[in-house]
Write a protein that holds these residues in place. Structure first.
Motif, PDB file in Angstrom:
ATOM      1  N   PHE A   2     -10.703  -2.608  -1.578  1.00 34.95           N
ATOM      2  CA  PHE A   2      -9.498  -2.374  -2.366  1.00 34.95           C
ATOM      3  C   PHE A   2      -8.820  -1.088  -1.920  1.00 34.95           C
ATOM      4  CE2 PHE A   2     -12.498  -4.727  -4.941  1.00 34.95           C
ATOM      5  CZ  PHE A   2     -11.737  -5.790  -5.372  1.00 34.95           C
ATOM      6  N   ILE A  52     -14.784  -0.234  -2.755  1.00 36.38           N
ATOM      7  CA  ILE A  52     -15.448  -1.528  -2.675  1.00 36.38           C
ATOM      8  C   ILE A  52     -16.081  -1.804  -4.032  1.00 36.38           C
ATOM      9  CG2 ILE A  52     -15.881  -1.471  -0.194  1.00 36.38           C
ATOM     10  CD1 ILE A  52     -18.747  -0.535  -0.820  1.00 36.38           C
ATOM     11  N   ASN A  54     -16.693  -4.839  -7.437  1.00 32.50           N
ATOM     12  CA  ASN A  54     -16.177  -5.945  -8.235  1.00 32.50           C
ATOM     13  C   ASN A  54     -14.790  -5.574  -8.753  1.00 32.50           C
ATOM     14  OD1 ASN A  54     -15.857  -6.849 -11.253  1.00 32.50           O
ATOM     15  ND2 ASN A  54     -17.081  -8.431 -10.245  1.00 32.50           N
ATOM     16  N   ARG A  55     -13.809  -6.474  -8.581  1.00 33.28           N
ATOM     17  CA  ARG A  55     -12.432  -6.153  -8.959  1.00 33.28           C
ATOM     18  C   ARG A  55     -12.301  -5.776 -10.438  1.00 33.28           C
ATOM     19  NH1 ARG A  55      -7.168  -7.216  -6.545  1.00 33.28           N
ATOM     20  NH2 ARG A  55      -5.669  -6.515  -8.102  1.00 33.28           N
ATOM     21  N   GLU A  59     -10.861  -2.266 -11.700  1.00 36.85           N
ATOM     22  CA  GLU A  59      -9.679  -2.187 -12.570  1.00 36.85           C
ATOM     23  C   GLU A  59      -9.985  -1.409 -13.842  1.00 36.85           C
ATOM     24  OE1 GLU A  59      -8.560  -6.284 -13.064  1.00 36.85           O
ATOM     25  OE2 GLU A  59      -7.341  -6.285 -11.234  1.00 36.85           O
ATOM     26  N   ILE A  77      -3.234  -1.813  -7.180  1.00 38.01           N
ATOM     27  CA  ILE A  77      -4.507  -2.194  -6.580  1.00 38.01           C
ATOM     28  C   ILE A  77      -4.255  -3.366  -5.638  1.00 38.01           C
ATOM     29  CG2 ILE A  77      -6.847  -3.048  -6.990  1.00 38.01           C
ATOM     30  CD1 ILE A  77      -6.690  -1.719  -9.769  1.00 38.01           C
ATOM     31  N   THR A  78      -4.589  -3.167  -4.364  1.00 37.91           N
ATOM     32  CA  THR A  78      -4.413  -4.205  -3.360  1.00 37.91           C
ATOM     33  C   THR A  78      -5.780  -4.567  -2.803  1.00 37.91           C
ATOM     34  OG1 THR A  78      -2.248  -3.309  -2.764  1.00 37.91           O
ATOM     35  CG2 THR A  78      -3.265  -4.830  -1.197  1.00 37.91           C
ATOM     36  N   GLU A  79      -6.127  -5.845  -2.868  1.00 35.33           N
ATOM     37  CA  GLU A  79      -7.382  -6.301  -2.286  1.00 35.33           C
ATOM     38  C   GLU A  79      -7.131  -6.702  -0.839  1.00 35.33           C
ATOM     39  OE1 GLU A  79     -11.140  -9.275  -3.244  1.00 35.33           O
ATOM     40  OE2 GLU A  79      -9.442  -9.184  -4.630  1.00 35.33           O
ATOM     41  N   ALA A  81      -9.076  -8.404   2.558  1.00 38.60           N
ATOM     42  CA  ALA A  81     -10.230  -9.097   3.130  1.00 38.60           C
ATOM     43  C   ALA A  81     -10.402  -8.593   4.561  1.00 38.60           C
ATOM     44  CB  ALA A  81     -10.026 -10.599   3.095  1.00 38.60           C
ATOM     45  N   THR A  94     -15.581  -7.512   3.761  1.00 39.02           N
ATOM     46  CA  THR A  94     -15.820  -8.192   2.483  1.00 39.02           C
ATOM     47  C   THR A  94     -16.269  -9.607   2.709  1.00 39.02           C
ATOM     48  OG1 THR A  94     -13.469  -8.721   2.374  1.00 39.02           O
ATOM     49  CG2 THR A  94     -14.210  -6.779   1.176  1.00 39.02           C
TER      50      THR A  94
END
Length: 94
Positions: A2, A52, A54-55, A59, A77-79, A81, A94
């Motif tokens: 993230f 890194i 769990n989203r 959050e 927040i930008t995830e 991959a 990830t």
């Protein structure tokens, strides 16, 4: 991974008043193993944290940042991959 991009919504002087509490929060993020790198944006309009985990937990943790609680900054927040990294940075995948 993230990217936690924070943007000040109040003047830097207001951010400075809460910097000590914010930095304690940042250190705790590193202690939890979630934060990998962090720093100020240039020019100083906020900051960026690479994280890194769990989203939902990330959050919830972001919502507890004193900067957020005091209304000093907002986060995007930008995830990401991540599929390719330089040698030694496999933790980013990830």
């Amino acid at each position: 991974m993230f990217m936690l991009s924070l943007t000040y919504v109040k003047p830097n002087e207001e951010a400075d008043k809460h910097m000590e509490a914010h930095m304690a929060w940042v250190r705790q993020g590193y202690a939890k193993g979630w934060f990998l790198a962090s720093g100020r944006k240039v020019p100083r309009t906020g900051g960026l944290i690479l994280a890194i985990g769990n989203r939902a937990e990330i959050e919830a943790y972001v919502a507890a940042d004193p900067f957020v609680f005091e209304g000093v900054a907002e986060y995007e927040i930008t995830e990401v991959a991540v599929t390719t990294v330089a040698a030694g940075l496999d933790i980013l995948k990830t």
